[in-house]
Design a protein around this motif. Structure first.
Motif, PDB file in Angstrom:
ATOM      1  N   GLU A 190       8.765  -2.809 -84.532  1.00 45.24           N
ATOM      2  CA  GLU A 190       8.925  -3.730 -83.143  1.00 45.24           C
ATOM      3  C   GLU A 190       7.421  -4.090 -83.141  1.00 45.24           C
ATOM      4  O   GLU A 190       6.348  -4.116 -83.333  1.00 45.24           O
ATOM      5  CB  GLU A 190       8.925  -2.911 -82.554  1.00 45.24           C
ATOM      6  CG  GLU A 190      10.237  -1.752 -82.370  1.00 45.24           C
ATOM      7  CD  GLU A 190      11.155  -2.119 -82.191  1.00 45.24           C
ATOM      8  OE1 GLU A 190      11.345  -3.813 -81.814  1.00 45.24           O
ATOM      9  OE2 GLU A 190      12.405  -1.979 -82.549  1.00 45.24           O
ATOM     10  N   PRO A 191       7.808  -5.414 -83.239  1.00 42.10           N
ATOM     11  CA  PRO A 191       6.275  -6.680 -82.629  1.00 42.10           C
ATOM     12  C   PRO A 191       5.326  -6.541 -81.391  1.00 42.10           C
ATOM     13  O   PRO A 191       6.884  -6.403 -80.526  1.00 42.10           O
ATOM     14  CB  PRO A 191       6.782  -7.880 -83.618  1.00 42.10           C
ATOM     15  CG  PRO A 191       8.349  -7.666 -83.422  1.00 42.10           C
ATOM     16  CD  PRO A 191       8.606  -6.580 -83.712  1.00 42.10           C
ATOM     17  N   ARG A 192       4.936  -6.615 -81.172  1.00 46.18           N
ATOM     18  CA  ARG A 192       4.587  -6.861 -79.861  1.00 46.18           C
ATOM     19  C   ARG A 192       5.169  -7.582 -79.000  1.00 46.18           C
ATOM     20  O   ARG A 192       5.828  -7.782 -77.789  1.00 46.18           O
ATOM     21  CB  ARG A 192       3.276  -7.044 -79.764  1.00 46.18           C
ATOM     22  CG  ARG A 192       2.192  -5.787 -80.130  1.00 46.18           C
ATOM     23  CD  ARG A 192       0.667  -5.652 -79.887  1.00 46.18           C
ATOM     24  NE  ARG A 192       0.328  -4.620 -81.000  1.00 46.18           N
ATOM     25  CZ  ARG A 192      -1.299  -4.163 -81.319  1.00 46.18           C
ATOM     26  NH1 ARG A 192      -1.993  -5.075 -79.938  1.00 46.18           N
ATOM     27  NH2 ARG A 192      -2.019  -3.192 -82.004  1.00 46.18           N
ATOM     28  N   HIS A 193       5.240  -9.069 -79.797  1.00 41.33           N
ATOM     29  CA  HIS A 193       5.502  -9.961 -78.971  1.00 41.33           C
ATOM     30  C   HIS A 193       7.304 -10.687 -79.270  1.00 41.33           C
ATOM     31  O   HIS A 193       7.613 -11.892 -78.833  1.00 41.33           O
ATOM     32  CB  HIS A 193       5.073 -11.763 -79.316  1.00 41.33           C
ATOM     33  CG  HIS A 193       3.194 -11.134 -78.832  1.00 41.33           C
ATOM     34  ND1 HIS A 193       2.838 -11.362 -77.897  1.00 41.33           N
ATOM     35  CD2 HIS A 193       2.441  -9.847 -79.502  1.00 41.33           C
ATOM     36  CE1 HIS A 193       1.575 -11.041 -77.557  1.00 41.33           C
ATOM     37  NE2 HIS A 193       0.923 -10.333 -79.121  1.00 41.33           N
ATOM     38  N   GLY A 194       7.635 -10.153 -79.555  1.00 40.72           N
ATOM     39  CA  GLY A 194       9.214 -10.282 -80.336  1.00 40.72           C
ATOM     40  C   GLY A 194      10.062 -10.184 -78.922  1.00 40.72           C
ATOM     41  O   GLY A 194      11.201  -9.442 -79.550  1.00 40.72           O
ATOM     42  N   ASP A 195      10.504 -11.170 -77.889  1.00 48.39           N
ATOM     43  CA  ASP A 195      11.849 -10.919 -77.486  1.00 48.39           C
ATOM     44  C   ASP A 195      13.006 -11.968 -78.026  1.00 48.39           C
ATOM     45  O   ASP A 195      12.386 -13.204 -78.839  1.00 48.39           O
ATOM     46  CB  ASP A 195      12.140 -10.542 -75.894  1.00 48.39           C
ATOM     47  CG  ASP A 195      11.448 -11.212 -75.312  1.00 48.39           C
ATOM     48  OD1 ASP A 195      11.043 -12.489 -75.341  1.00 48.39           O
ATOM     49  OD2 ASP A 195      10.896 -11.119 -74.256  1.00 48.39           O
ATOM     50  N   GLY A 196      14.444 -11.926 -78.015  1.00 49.20           N
ATOM     51  CA  GLY A 196      14.746 -13.377 -78.268  1.00 49.20           C
ATOM     52  C   GLY A 196      14.445 -14.150 -77.780  1.00 49.20           C
ATOM     53  O   GLY A 196      14.203 -15.767 -78.067  1.00 49.20           O
ATOM     54  N   ALA A 222      -2.962 -13.456 -81.380  1.00 48.77           N
ATOM     55  CA  ALA A 222      -2.886 -14.623 -81.946  1.00 48.77           C
ATOM     56  C   ALA A 222      -2.084 -14.602 -83.032  1.00 48.77           C
ATOM     57  O   ALA A 222      -1.142 -15.421 -83.388  1.00 48.77           O
ATOM     58  CB  ALA A 222      -4.165 -15.374 -82.729  1.00 48.77           C
ATOM     59  N   ALA A 223      -1.750 -13.678 -83.279  1.00 45.97           N
ATOM     60  CA  ALA A 223      -0.480 -13.512 -84.241  1.00 45.97           C
ATOM     61  C   ALA A 223       0.931 -12.986 -84.021  1.00 45.97           C
ATOM     62  O   ALA A 223       1.761 -12.866 -84.521  1.00 45.97           O
ATOM     63  CB  ALA A 223      -0.597 -12.185 -85.150  1.00 45.97           C
ATOM     64  N   GLY A 224       1.331 -13.125 -82.099  1.00 42.15           N
ATOM     65  CA  GLY A 224       2.553 -12.940 -81.508  1.00 42.15           C
ATOM     66  C   GLY A 224       3.283 -13.811 -82.129  1.00 42.15           C
ATOM     67  O   GLY A 224       4.410 -13.150 -82.575  1.00 42.15           O
ATOM     68  N   GLY A 225       3.184 -14.909 -82.323  1.00 47.87           N
ATOM     69  CA  GLY A 225       4.771 -16.507 -82.674  1.00 47.87           C
ATOM     70  C   GLY A 225       4.644 -15.592 -84.425  1.00 47.87           C
ATOM     71  O   GLY A 225       5.991 -15.798 -84.605  1.00 47.87           O
ATOM     72  N   LEU A 226       3.725 -15.290 -84.261  1.00 51.63           N
ATOM     73  CA  LEU A 226       4.208 -14.989 -86.307  1.00 51.63           C
ATOM     74  C   LEU A 226       5.336 -13.851 -86.295  1.00 51.63           C
ATOM     75  O   LEU A 226       6.379 -13.613 -87.212  1.00 51.63           O
ATOM     76  CB  LEU A 226       3.135 -14.333 -87.091  1.00 51.63           C
ATOM     77  CG  LEU A 226       2.474 -15.652 -88.065  1.00 51.63           C
ATOM     78  CD1 LEU A 226       1.654 -15.390 -88.576  1.00 51.63           C
ATOM     79  CD2 LEU A 226       2.877 -16.792 -88.594  1.00 51.63           C
ATOM     80  N   LEU A 227       4.533 -12.735 -85.702  1.00 47.12           N
ATOM     81  CA  LEU A 227       5.902 -11.309 -85.133  1.00 47.12           C
ATOM     82  C   LEU A 227       7.017 -11.795 -84.807  1.00 47.12           C
ATOM     83  O   LEU A 227       8.446 -11.117 -85.220  1.00 47.12           O
ATOM     84  CB  LEU A 227       4.441 -10.333 -84.340  1.00 47.12           C
ATOM     85  CG  LEU A 227       2.961 -10.209 -85.381  1.00 47.12           C
ATOM     86  CD1 LEU A 227       2.652  -9.360 -84.585  1.00 47.12           C
ATOM     87  CD2 LEU A 227       3.267  -9.759 -86.585  1.00 47.12           C
ATOM     88  N   THR A 228       6.660 -12.677 -83.792  1.00 48.67           N
ATOM     89  CA  THR A 228       7.897 -12.986 -83.294  1.00 48.67           C
ATOM     90  C   THR A 228       8.963 -13.914 -83.900  1.00 48.67           C
ATOM     91  O   THR A 228      10.703 -13.039 -84.221  1.00 48.67           O
ATOM     92  CB  THR A 228       7.908 -13.940 -81.910  1.00 48.67           C
ATOM     93  OG1 THR A 228       7.245 -12.752 -81.063  1.00 48.67           O
ATOM     94  CG2 THR A 228       9.206 -14.633 -81.155  1.00 48.67           C
ATOM     95  N   LEU A 229       8.671 -14.544 -84.790  1.00 53.54           N
ATOM     96  CA  LEU A 229       9.999 -14.914 -85.796  1.00 53.54           C
ATOM     97  C   LEU A 229      10.047 -13.938 -86.994  1.00 53.54           C
ATOM     98  O   LEU A 229      11.253 -13.749 -87.004  1.00 53.54           O
ATOM     99  CB  LEU A 229       9.180 -16.213 -86.495  1.00 53.54           C
ATOM    100  CG  LEU A 229       8.729 -17.255 -85.712  1.00 53.54           C
ATOM    101  CD1 LEU A 229       7.615 -18.563 -86.618  1.00 53.54           C
ATOM    102  CD2 LEU A 229       9.883 -17.941 -85.028  1.00 53.54           C
ATOM    103  N   ALA A 230       9.369 -13.467 -87.317  1.00 56.50           N
ATOM    104  CA  ALA A 230       9.537 -11.985 -88.566  1.00 56.50           C
ATOM    105  C   ALA A 230      10.938 -11.093 -87.551  1.00 56.50           C
ATOM    106  O   ALA A 230      11.855 -11.106 -88.158  1.00 56.50           O
ATOM    107  CB  ALA A 230       8.050 -11.230 -89.249  1.00 56.50           C
TER     108      ALA A 230
END
Lengths: 369, 369
Positions: A25-31, A353-361
């Motif tokens: 589960e990525p840290r930044h990934g909600d829908g 910083a990596a949040g956006g990438l993890l969210t999209l993945a």
């Protein structure tokens, strides 16, 4: 486990990939965050895309605007259906993750170029695959004919590479070379896909199927992320890590998509469960099942060779599952997502910083249409 | 007058274009010199082309090597039939004329890129036009299928633009943008050609037909010459003059080619006289005749609408001639050649330096296959 992959995510978590089959589960990934990232990417690249399409001679412009969902077939304005902008969003997120807002702003043109390449391949793939619908509308070849679909695709590839050639940013040249290389890989992937469609199921290996999926789906997602990093002036190792991240996420997406194509909920996917089986598609879970060496594999091979009967679909799906196809695909998807997370962590140690990438993945491996 | 255009040239002359319908004789144009220029261009670009094709994944490489005449369909080596290298020769001659031997040497990669674009369009055009033969061999789509022909074409476009993106020369970027723009124009030209094929002869104007020929044939010859000048660091006016030279020579070529397609000697052209008429092609002399407003024009329209009978071909050819189609095409060709000479003189005042370009322009308007 499909549940945990395809159900809407309820909230962020701090757990990381551990190499277990559980999907990290990525840290930044909600829908909601993913939707915002995609919307921002769409808002950033749409003016560039519209200007690029607007530069086409009238007849090609009309075909392209129809394909992008901005016009109806008669040339009257239409309101969208342009796709989710996942690839532009990945370019921008990778630029942002490796170089902050300035890099993101610099990469907008490149993000549009990647989206143009994606759409060029869709136009041509639909001709080759005789697919009648795309984004819930008739495909270009069904409306304008094969010739116009081929020509519009050719023109979009040229527009993409022209955008990068005209980009004054020093990364433009390397990005263009990388995108051109990716086009060659996409062509090879589509070639492998169509060649495998003609093979009998017993002649297709799992390694070939995985390689095809990586070329067809992973390559452009990887290229998108790598190009974003180029606009942040990232070093070669970080560009390579971004590429590997996008490829791994792309393959995870394909594995999940194939699982949904067999067992998915038609209300969510827009296609009936079992559609891939009815079409006798050699999707990843099916090839894994066929090559599993189990008694169910032999049974599945016989079912795949038999004439199509609608009432068999549920039985075929169960046979794929008994041969281990479903479990294998889910474990593989989890492994690829774990790999993707590792690559991000390598290139972008700061989790914020990596949040956006993890969210999209996370988004692409949960998407259901 | 066809004689004076298509007969082998007997020697150089110092006469210049005078605006009369007589085709100007370039100072440096004898057949031997043209053959040498083409051979030198071929020798310069072939290693770059072979390396580019060699970088393709195996299945795409095989298709491309077949198309270039370097392999048979079974993958065994073949000895040529790669075409005349007119476009690469124009790139190198333009670079040489505007910047001397150093510019010529710098432009080799760009010359190969132009040849790759030419071959990408041939692959796709043959699919759309259902042409069964190319350079006396079965076309790629007849041997490998439509899908492989489309994919190989896509990959060649990508290789072309990658060659320029990877070119360390400062002109690489402008050359890539210009070549991408040219691809869009080539697509528009092919679109117009296929759309006009579907029109009834009375609905096609001469202006449309000329514009289509300029896009389909003139644009890439013009682009080749302009790119050569870019590698010589020529100023914008000289680059534009080189482009105009190539376009004018290209249109002269097309006009002559259309004349040969109706009245040419089958032994020299490799196709029977009247072949274009049998196919009811709306070639330039035919459209000029149809739109001439003469009594013969109405007669020709009726003949073009009637079912095909082989014994009518000679009668149709005579009707095109009586309606002025042949004279018009020859006068137009002469005008375009005169224009081409003027453009060269503008960009390259030294006739010695301009020699290669004039030789090639003369060659393309005299070639018979």
């Amino acid at each position: 486990m499909t549940e945990s992959i395809t159900a809407p995510q309820t909230g962020p978590t701090t757990e990381h990939a551990t190499g277990t089959p559980a999907v990290p589960e990525p840290r930044h990934g909600d829908g909601h965050e993913a939707a915002m990232l995609l919307e921002r990417a769409r808002a950033a690249v749409d003016p560039v895309l519209r200007a690029a399409l607007g530069s086409l001679p009238a007849p090609l412009r009309r075909i392209a605007l129809y394909h992008f969902g901005w016009e109806h077939a008669d040339g009257s304005p239409a309101g969208g259906g342009t796709g989710k902008a996942i690839r532009p969003a990945l370019v921008l997120a990778a630029a942002s993750a490796t170089g902050g807002p300035a890099a993101r702003a610099a990469a907008v043109r490149a993000a549009a170029a990647v989206e143009l390449v994606h759409n060029f391949t869709l136009l041509h793939d639909d001709v080759m695959d005789r697919d009648p619908t795309r984004r819930h509308r008739p495909t270009v070849w069904t409306v304008f004919g094969d010739t116009d679909a081929i020509l519009a695709g050719d023109a979009l590839q040229a527009l993409a590479l022209r955008l990068l050639a005209e980009d004054p940013h020093p990364a433009g040249r390397a990005a263009a070379a990388r995108l051109a290389d990716c086009v060659v890989e996409l062509c090879a992937g589509q070639h492998a896909d169509t060649a495998m469609e003609r093979c009998s199921p017993g002649d297709v290996t799992l390694a070939e199927t995985l390689a095809m999926a990586e070329s067809k789906t992973g390559a452009l997602l990887g290229c998108a992320c790598a190009i974003g990093a180029l606009y942040a002036d990232a070093d070669d190792a970080d560009v390579a890590a971004m590429d590997a991240f996008g490829r791994a996420a792309g393959l995870a997406f394909q594995l999940i998509d194939d699982v949904i194509g067999i067992w998915g909920d038609p209300l969510r996917t827009g296609k009936p469960a079992g559609a891939d089986l009815a079409a006798r598609k050699k999707s990843l879970p099916v090839v894994a099942a066929l090559t599993s060496g189990t008694p169910a594999a032999a049974e599945l091979a016989a079912l795949y060779a038999a004439p199509h009967r609608k009432e068999d679909l549920e039985h075929i799906a169960r046979t794929v599952e008994r041969a281990g196809g479903r479990d294998w695909a889910q474990a593989q998807a989890a492994d690829r997502m774990a790999r993707a997370m590792q690559e991000v962590a390598r290139a972008v140690p700061d989790p914020e910083a990596a949040g956006g990438l993890l969210t999209l993945a996370e988004f692409v491996t949960r998407r259901s249409t």
